[in-house]
Design a protein around this motif. Sequence first.
Motif, PDB file in Angstrom:
ATOM      1  N   ASP A  57       0.798  -1.226   0.000  1.00  0.00           N
ATOM      2  CA  ASP A  57       0.000   0.000   0.000  1.00  0.00           C
ATOM      3  C   ASP A  57       0.834   1.280   0.000  1.00  0.00           C
ATOM      4  OD1 ASP A  57      -2.593   1.163  -0.023  1.00  0.00           O
ATOM      5  OD2 ASP A  57      -2.326   1.698   2.081  1.00  0.00           O
ATOM      6  N   ARG A  58       2.073   1.194   0.436  1.00  0.00           N
ATOM      7  CA  ARG A  58       2.884   2.420   0.538  1.00  0.00           C
ATOM      8  C   ARG A  58       3.447   2.891  -0.799  1.00  0.00           C
ATOM      9  NH1 ARG A  58       8.561   0.334   3.077  1.00  0.00           N
ATOM     10  NH2 ARG A  58       8.551  -1.671   2.004  1.00  0.00           N
ATOM     11  N   TYR A  59       3.383   2.068  -1.843  1.00  0.00           N
ATOM     12  CA  TYR A  59       3.946   2.435  -3.136  1.00  0.00           C
ATOM     13  C   TYR A  59       2.868   2.892  -4.118  1.00  0.00           C
ATOM     14  CZ  TYR A  59       8.084   0.024  -1.409  1.00  0.00           C
ATOM     15  OH  TYR A  59       9.155  -0.368  -0.665  1.00  0.00           O
ATOM     16  N   VAL A  60       3.214   3.889  -4.931  1.00  0.00           N
ATOM     17  CA  VAL A  60       2.331   4.376  -5.989  1.00  0.00           C
ATOM     18  C   VAL A  60       3.001   4.061  -7.326  1.00  0.00           C
ATOM     19  CG1 VAL A  60       1.201   6.385  -7.008  1.00  0.00           C
ATOM     20  CG2 VAL A  60       1.459   6.227  -4.514  1.00  0.00           C
ATOM     21  N   THR A  61       2.237   3.477  -8.219  1.00  0.00           N
ATOM     22  CA  THR A  61       2.757   3.051  -9.517  1.00  0.00           C
ATOM     23  C   THR A  61       2.073   3.817 -10.638  1.00  0.00           C
ATOM     24  OG1 THR A  61       3.110   0.825  -8.624  1.00  0.00           O
ATOM     25  CG2 THR A  61       3.096   1.059 -11.026  1.00  0.00           C
ATOM     26  N   ALA A  62       2.851   4.465 -11.481  1.00  0.00           N
ATOM     27  CA  ALA A  62       2.313   5.163 -12.647  1.00  0.00           C
ATOM     28  C   ALA A  62       2.135   4.175 -13.794  1.00  0.00           C
ATOM     29  CB  ALA A  62       3.244   6.300 -13.070  1.00  0.00           C
ATOM     30  N   VAL A  63       1.004   4.283 -14.463  1.00  0.00           N
ATOM     31  CA  VAL A  63       0.715   3.497 -15.668  1.00  0.00           C
ATOM     32  C   VAL A  63      -0.020   4.412 -16.639  1.00  0.00           C
ATOM     33  CG1 VAL A  63       0.596   1.247 -14.519  1.00  0.00           C
ATOM     34  CG2 VAL A  63      -1.470   2.631 -14.712  1.00  0.00           C
ATOM     35  N   ILE A  64       0.025   4.067 -17.905  1.00  0.00           N
ATOM     36  CA  ILE A  64      -0.730   4.814 -18.906  1.00  0.00           C
ATOM     37  C   ILE A  64      -2.192   4.384 -18.821  1.00  0.00           C
ATOM     38  CG2 ILE A  64      -1.014   5.300 -21.370  1.00  0.00           C
ATOM     39  CD1 ILE A  64       1.584   6.425 -20.108  1.00  0.00           C
ATOM     40  N   GLY A  77       9.757  11.925  -8.396  1.00  0.00           N
ATOM     41  CA  GLY A  77       9.517  11.265  -7.121  1.00  0.00           C
ATOM     42  C   GLY A  77       8.071  11.285  -6.662  1.00  0.00           C
ATOM     43  N   SER A  78       7.142  11.685  -7.521  1.00  0.00           N
ATOM     44  CA  SER A  78       5.733  11.683  -7.117  1.00  0.00           C
ATOM     45  C   SER A  78       5.108  10.294  -7.230  1.00  0.00           C
ATOM     46  CB  SER A  78       4.931  12.705  -7.918  1.00  0.00           C
ATOM     47  OG  SER A  78       4.948  12.416  -9.291  1.00  0.00           O
ATOM     48  N   VAL A  79       5.798   9.363  -7.897  1.00  0.00           N
ATOM     49  CA  VAL A  79       5.418   7.947  -7.913  1.00  0.00           C
ATOM     50  C   VAL A  79       6.675   7.131  -7.623  1.00  0.00           C
ATOM     51  CG1 VAL A  79       3.521   8.294  -9.556  1.00  0.00           C
ATOM     52  CG2 VAL A  79       5.769   7.609 -10.409  1.00  0.00           C
ATOM     53  N   ASP A  80       6.469   5.898  -7.200  1.00  0.00           N
ATOM     54  CA  ASP A  80       7.598   5.031  -6.861  1.00  0.00           C
ATOM     55  C   ASP A  80       8.074   4.198  -8.042  1.00  0.00           C
ATOM     56  OD1 ASP A  80       7.720   5.490  -3.865  1.00  0.00           O
ATOM     57  OD2 ASP A  80       5.608   4.947  -4.161  1.00  0.00           O
ATOM     58  N   ALA A  81       7.186   3.965  -9.007  1.00  0.00           N
ATOM     59  CA  ALA A  81       7.531   3.158 -10.179  1.00  0.00           C
ATOM     60  C   ALA A  81       6.675   3.611 -11.356  1.00  0.00           C
ATOM     61  CB  ALA A  81       7.294   1.677  -9.893  1.00  0.00           C
ATOM     62  N   GLY A 111      -5.556  -6.395  -9.106  1.00  0.00           N
ATOM     63  CA  GLY A 111      -6.021  -5.698  -7.916  1.00  0.00           C
ATOM     64  C   GLY A 111      -4.919  -5.515  -6.877  1.00  0.00           C
ATOM     65  N   GLY A 112      -5.135  -4.570  -5.955  1.00  0.00           N
ATOM     66  CA  GLY A 112      -4.217  -4.361  -4.842  1.00  0.00           C
ATOM     67  C   GLY A 112      -3.097  -3.366  -5.084  1.00  0.00           C
ATOM     68  N   PHE A 113      -3.098  -2.673  -6.220  1.00  0.00           N
ATOM     69  CA  PHE A 113      -2.041  -1.716  -6.543  1.00  0.00           C
ATOM     70  C   PHE A 113      -2.595  -0.295  -6.454  1.00  0.00           C
ATOM     71  CE2 PHE A 113      -0.752  -5.629  -8.493  1.00  0.00           C
ATOM     72  CZ  PHE A 113       0.628  -5.648  -8.363  1.00  0.00           C
ATOM     73  N   ARG A 114      -1.794   0.620  -5.923  1.00  0.00           N
ATOM     74  CA  ARG A 114      -2.149   2.049  -5.930  1.00  0.00           C
ATOM     75  C   ARG A 114      -1.629   2.629  -7.234  1.00  0.00           C
ATOM     76  NH1 ARG A 114       0.211   4.965  -1.010  1.00  0.00           N
ATOM     77  NH2 ARG A 114      -0.763   6.716  -2.057  1.00  0.00           N
ATOM     78  N   LEU A 115      -2.538   2.978  -8.120  1.00  0.00           N
ATOM     79  CA  LEU A 115      -2.150   3.411  -9.462  1.00  0.00           C
ATOM     80  C   LEU A 115      -2.329   4.913  -9.641  1.00  0.00           C
ATOM     81  CD1 LEU A 115      -3.770   0.528 -11.552  1.00  0.00           C
ATOM     82  CD2 LEU A 115      -1.425   0.703 -10.704  1.00  0.00           C
ATOM     83  N   ALA A 116      -1.369   5.512 -10.315  1.00  0.00           N
ATOM     84  CA  ALA A 116      -1.452   6.900 -10.750  1.00  0.00           C
ATOM     85  C   ALA A 116      -1.583   6.858 -12.265  1.00  0.00           C
ATOM     86  CB  ALA A 116      -0.203   7.676 -10.330  1.00  0.00           C
TER      87      ALA A 116
END
Length: 174
Positions: free
Chosen positions: A69-76, A109-113, A89-94
């Motif tokens: 939960d502590r990580y945010v992942t950017a995706v298109i 640094g606004s996302v972790d990956a 499921g279970g991912f925090r997505l940006a």
Amino acid sequence: TIDYVITQNWGTAAQLVRDNEADFVPGFGINDYRRAEFDFSVPMESIPVRAFVKNNDRRIRRIADLAEDRYVTAVIDEGAAHVELRRRGGFRLALKDTVDEGLNALLAGSVDAFIFPEPVLIQKLRAMGLEGFVDAVDEPLLTLKRGYLFRSGDARVQSFNQRLEGLVESALYT
């Protein structure tokens, strides 16, 4: 003749096909989710879709680490990674509209990956002189087969496939 329409992302490109404003989209990721709505050519390539992190970030080693939960992942938005992670499921997505937005969010640094097709992102990093700033994590999220996206029922797909298969098998393609 071909008239090109430039779009910012895959979702917009697919909508143009839906709306009959484009006949097809090249290099579109093929998956069951999209096959339910569109027809595809035979695959023209397969590419790994990987998670990228800043080169000094040692917290994230695997895709599974991003489910914390502590990580945010950017995706298109509506890209292959978004579709796959939403399914799991279970991912925090940006959600981002473009590769530039995803990459900038990672570097800032606004996302972790940032998860994106590896060869395309590496080419982008080289062009920007930023190759050493990000690293790929251990295993790919998926291997994406890419082909041409057509409206469902488009009669031209069979003829297009015959020509594309001949090209992909030729020495010119490699």
